[in-house]
Design a protein around this motif. Structure first.
Motif, PDB file in Angstrom:
ATOM      1  N   PRO A  55       0.808  -1.235   0.000  1.00  0.00           N
ATOM      2  CA  PRO A  55       0.000   0.000   0.000  1.00  0.00           C
ATOM      3  C   PRO A  55       0.832   1.272   0.000  1.00  0.00           C
ATOM      4  N   ASP A  56       2.120   1.174   0.393  1.00  0.00           N
ATOM      5  CA  ASP A  56       2.991   2.352   0.386  1.00  0.00           C
ATOM      6  C   ASP A  56       3.526   2.669  -1.010  1.00  0.00           C
ATOM      7  N   VAL A  57       3.348   1.743  -1.942  1.00  0.00           N
ATOM      8  CA  VAL A  57       3.797   1.962  -3.321  1.00  0.00           C
ATOM      9  C   VAL A  57       2.667   2.608  -4.111  1.00  0.00           C
ATOM     10  N   ARG A  58       2.950   3.748  -4.713  1.00  0.00           N
ATOM     11  CA  ARG A  58       1.917   4.503  -5.416  1.00  0.00           C
ATOM     12  C   ARG A  58       2.029   4.420  -6.937  1.00  0.00           C
ATOM     13  N   ALA A  59       3.129   3.860  -7.444  1.00  0.00           N
ATOM     14  CA  ALA A  59       3.305   3.825  -8.900  1.00  0.00           C
ATOM     15  C   ALA A  59       4.106   2.603  -9.313  1.00  0.00           C
ATOM     16  N   ALA A  60       3.809   2.109 -10.522  1.00  0.00           N
ATOM     17  CA  ALA A  60       4.556   0.972 -11.076  1.00  0.00           C
ATOM     18  C   ALA A  60       4.741   1.181 -12.570  1.00  0.00           C
ATOM     19  N   VAL A  61       5.958   0.938 -13.037  1.00  0.00           N
ATOM     20  CA  VAL A  61       6.254   0.983 -14.466  1.00  0.00           C
ATOM     21  C   VAL A  61       6.624  -0.434 -14.888  1.00  0.00           C
ATOM     22  N   ILE A  62       5.798  -1.025 -15.752  1.00  0.00           N
ATOM     23  CA  ILE A  62       6.031  -2.386 -16.237  1.00  0.00           C
ATOM     24  C   ILE A  62       6.381  -2.271 -17.713  1.00  0.00           C
ATOM     25  N   HIS A  63       7.550  -2.751 -18.084  1.00  0.00           N
ATOM     26  CA  HIS A  63       8.023  -2.520 -19.455  1.00  0.00           C
ATOM     27  C   HIS A  63       8.793  -3.714 -19.994  1.00  0.00           C
ATOM     28  N   GLY A  64       8.886  -3.803 -21.322  1.00  0.00           N
ATOM     29  CA  GLY A  64       9.642  -4.882 -21.953  1.00  0.00           C
ATOM     30  C   GLY A  64       9.210  -5.079 -23.390  1.00  0.00           C
ATOM     31  N   LYS A  65      10.017  -5.816 -24.146  1.00  0.00           N
ATOM     32  CA  LYS A  65       9.699  -6.083 -25.558  1.00  0.00           C
ATOM     33  C   LYS A  65       8.493  -7.006 -25.706  1.00  0.00           C
ATOM     34  N   ASP A  66       8.313  -7.911 -24.742  1.00  0.00           N
ATOM     35  CA  ASP A  66       7.176  -8.825 -24.790  1.00  0.00           C
ATOM     36  C   ASP A  66       5.931  -8.082 -24.299  1.00  0.00           C
TER      37      ASP A  66
ATOM     38  N   CYS B 267      10.112  -6.802 -18.118  1.00  0.00           N
ATOM     39  CA  CYS B 267       9.619  -8.109 -18.559  1.00  0.00           C
ATOM     40  C   CYS B 267      10.563  -8.656 -19.630  1.00  0.00           C
ATOM     41  N   TYR B 268      11.313  -9.670 -19.275  1.00  0.00           N
ATOM     42  CA  TYR B 268      12.227 -10.311 -20.217  1.00  0.00           C
ATOM     43  C   TYR B 268      11.602 -11.598 -20.734  1.00  0.00           C
ATOM     44  N   GLU B 269      12.219 -12.164 -21.752  1.00  0.00           N
ATOM     45  CA  GLU B 269      11.721 -13.435 -22.286  1.00  0.00           C
ATOM     46  C   GLU B 269      11.737 -14.498 -21.194  1.00  0.00           C
TER      47      GLU B 269
ATOM     48  N   ALA C  96       4.644  -0.111 -20.804  1.00  0.00           N
ATOM     49  CA  ALA C  96       5.478   0.436 -21.882  1.00  0.00           C
ATOM     50  C   ALA C  96       6.237  -0.673 -22.590  1.00  0.00           C
ATOM     51  N   GLY C  97       6.755  -0.345 -23.760  1.00  0.00           N
ATOM     52  CA  GLY C  97       7.660  -1.254 -24.452  1.00  0.00           C
ATOM     53  C   GLY C  97       9.007  -1.253 -23.743  1.00  0.00           C
ATOM     54  N   ALA C  98      10.025  -1.730 -24.420  1.00  0.00           N
ATOM     55  CA  ALA C  98      11.349  -1.809 -23.800  1.00  0.00           C
ATOM     56  C   ALA C  98      11.893  -0.404 -23.533  1.00  0.00           C
ATOM     57  N   LEU C  99      12.113  -0.083 -22.274  1.00  0.00           N
ATOM     58  CA  LEU C  99      12.669   1.215 -21.895  1.00  0.00           C
ATOM     59  C   LEU C  99      14.162   1.055 -21.630  1.00  0.00           C
TER      60      LEU C  99
ATOM     61  N   ARG D 281      18.639 -18.969 -43.135  1.00  0.00           N
ATOM     62  CA  ARG D 281      18.847 -17.843 -44.055  1.00  0.00           C
ATOM     63  C   ARG D 281      17.999 -16.651 -43.615  1.00  0.00           C
ATOM     64  N   GLN D 282      16.757 -16.925 -43.264  1.00  0.00           N
ATOM     65  CA  GLN D 282      15.871 -15.853 -42.817  1.00  0.00           C
ATOM     66  C   GLN D 282      16.338 -15.250 -41.493  1.00  0.00           C
ATOM     67  N   ALA D 283      16.787 -16.100 -40.587  1.00  0.00           N
ATOM     68  CA  ALA D 283      17.221 -15.623 -39.268  1.00  0.00           C
ATOM     69  C   ALA D 283      18.420 -14.692 -39.367  1.00  0.00           C
ATOM     70  N   ARG D 284      19.236 -14.867 -40.405  1.00  0.00           N
ATOM     71  CA  ARG D 284      20.390 -13.972 -40.581  1.00  0.00           C
ATOM     72  C   ARG D 284      19.935 -12.559 -40.961  1.00  0.00           C
ATOM     73  N   ALA D 285      18.771 -12.453 -41.601  1.00  0.00           N
ATOM     74  CA  ALA D 285      18.277 -11.138 -42.030  1.00  0.00           C
ATOM     75  C   ALA D 285      17.318 -10.518 -41.010  1.00  0.00           C
ATOM     76  N   TRP D 286      16.456 -11.358 -40.428  1.00  0.00           N
ATOM     77  CA  TRP D 286      15.467 -10.854 -39.481  1.00  0.00           C
ATOM     78  C   TRP D 286      16.091 -10.723 -38.106  1.00  0.00           C
ATOM     79  N   ARG D 287      16.418  -9.506 -37.712  1.00  0.00           N
ATOM     80  CA  ARG D 287      16.967  -9.267 -36.386  1.00  0.00           C
ATOM     81  C   ARG D 287      15.809  -9.088 -35.395  1.00  0.00           C
ATOM     82  N   LEU D 288      16.118  -9.111 -34.106  1.00  0.00           N
ATOM     83  CA  LEU D 288      15.083  -9.055 -33.080  1.00  0.00           C
ATOM     84  C   LEU D 288      14.228  -7.786 -33.178  1.00  0.00           C
ATOM     85  N   ASP D 289      14.861  -6.642 -33.448  1.00  0.00           N
ATOM     86  CA  ASP D 289      14.102  -5.392 -33.561  1.00  0.00           C
ATOM     87  C   ASP D 289      13.098  -5.452 -34.711  1.00  0.00           C
ATOM     88  N   ASP D 290      13.525  -6.066 -35.828  1.00  0.00           N
ATOM     89  CA  ASP D 290      12.626  -6.208 -36.981  1.00  0.00           C
ATOM     90  C   ASP D 290      11.450  -7.112 -36.627  1.00  0.00           C
ATOM     91  N   LEU D 291      11.736  -8.205 -35.932  1.00  0.00           N
ATOM     92  CA  LEU D 291      10.682  -9.140 -35.549  1.00  0.00           C
ATOM     93  C   LEU D 291       9.707  -8.508 -34.567  1.00  0.00           C
TER      94      LEU D 291
END
Length: 350
Positions: A18-29, A146-148, A122-125, A299-309
């Motif tokens: 109850p003493d916590v008034r704010a929460a920021v939950i963030h991550g790529k997932d 939030c990590y994988e 939020a997304g990844a901060l 072959r696809q994995a070499r081109a598709w990086r995590l940010d693109d996915l």
């Protein structure tokens, strides 16, 4: 303060201090972020649609009206109970990040309604985010990244979901199933639910490896798998043809979108495993890639990086929701998604 260990995060989400008034939950997932935020918000107020005690804002709302966030944090409950102010960020904008950081700092210090809970999704901060820094620096706020999910966490989640429906997997089948799951939490939940329906909720049945393989073998038809493979390979015409063939064979547009999500999950898994030092073939096998598709997937994995996915994942999630809720032509939604993916792939040189 920072919450990093799973037990302390789970404890806080279910019974927030109850003493916590704010929460920021963030991550790529983003599914994982939304899931954890929902748990926390329901612990504050069970009815998230309560118009008197709950305010939901987006970054667009905040940008359009500078005073709207302050009004929400200042408002008092009309009917008793703790107020909830929930903000969902759809993008990364420095001005919004700074504005939210300033509001969070003031609220944590009791500058607004001290009984209100301020939850930001939020997304990844990055570590340079003013919002993330404000949450982690205050004793009256928490920052949760939030990590994988680790393999052990995925196995636990699967066992708990199955047990709740009075079904289970043998140890070998569980290892196989977990290895095939996408690591995006929303998609993961969907596949677990599909498995439960296959076994039979409440049946008390434990599925062995052979029976599980039969289930995995009837995953979206080969035409849908081929459509996703061609789309991520930058081949729009074959992708389009594969989708239309699958739909003619009786497959659904919903499953077409889901197959694209599964393909994306495999590419993500290969990327992550290789960045951790795994060999290409080892990563493909761990991601559940069929051996005949191994060369093309790598072959696809070499081109598709995590940010693109991650960018494509937003489109996949939007299409998945649209095929199930809007009443729009499902086939058109799935086709446009595959064409968008193929266009992105071609721009990357595939």
């Amino acid at each position: 303060m920072i919450l990093a260990k799973r037990p302390e995060i789970d404890r806080f989400l279910s019974r927030p201090d109850p003493d916590v008034r704010a929460a920021v939950i963030h991550g790529k997932d983003r599914s994982g972020v939304a899931e954890r935020a929902a748990l926390l918000c329901k612990a504050i107020t069970p009815d998230l649609n309560d118009p008197f005690n709950v305010t939901l804002l987006t970054d667009t709302d905040i940008d359009a009206d500078d005073g709207r966030l302050e009004d929400a944090l200042t408002a008092l409950s009309m009917i008793g109970g703790r107020r909830l102010v929930r903000v969902r960020l759809g993008g990364e904008k420095a001005s919004t990040d700074k504005a939210l950081a300033a509001a969070l700092k003031l609220h944590a210090e009791g500058g607004f309604n001290p009984d209100a809970m301020f939850v930001i999704e939020a997304g990844a901060l990055g570590r340079d985010s003013a919002l993330r820094k404000a949450a982690e620096a205050s004793k009256a706020a928490v920052g949760i990244a939030c990590y994988e999910d680790e393999t052990g966490d995925v196995a636990r989640m699967t066992r708990e979901a199955l047990a709740a429906e009075k079904v289970s997997l043998s140890a070998e089948a569980l290892d196989r199933f977990v290895g095939r799951l996408p690591r995006e939490r929303g998609l993961m939940r969907q596949e677990i639910e599909r498995l439960i329906l296959y076994i039979g909720p409440g049946s008390g049945v434990q599925l062995g490896l052979d029976d599980l393989e039969a289930h995995l073998g009837v995953e979206p038809d080969a035409s849908l798998q081929d459509a996703a493979l061609q789309a991520f390979g930058g081949k729009p015409a074959p992708a389009q043809a594969g989708l239309r063939r699958a739909l003619a064979e009786g497959e659904s547009a919903v499953m077409a979108v889901r197959q694209a999500a599964l393909h994306l999950g495999k590419l993500r898994r290969i990327n992550i495993l290789q960045s951790a030092g795994a060999g290409a073939k080892e990563a493909a096998k761990a991601a559940g890639v069929f051996w005949k598709q191994e060369a093309e997937m790598l072959r696809q994995a070499r081109a598709w990086r995590l940010d693109d996915l991650d960018r494509v994942l937003e489109s996949v999630n939007t299409a998945d929701l649209a095929t199930r809720t809007t009443g729009m032509p499902e086939a058109l939604i799935a086709e446009l998604l595959l064409l968008e993916i193929a266009a992105r792939a071609r721009r990357m040189g595939l």
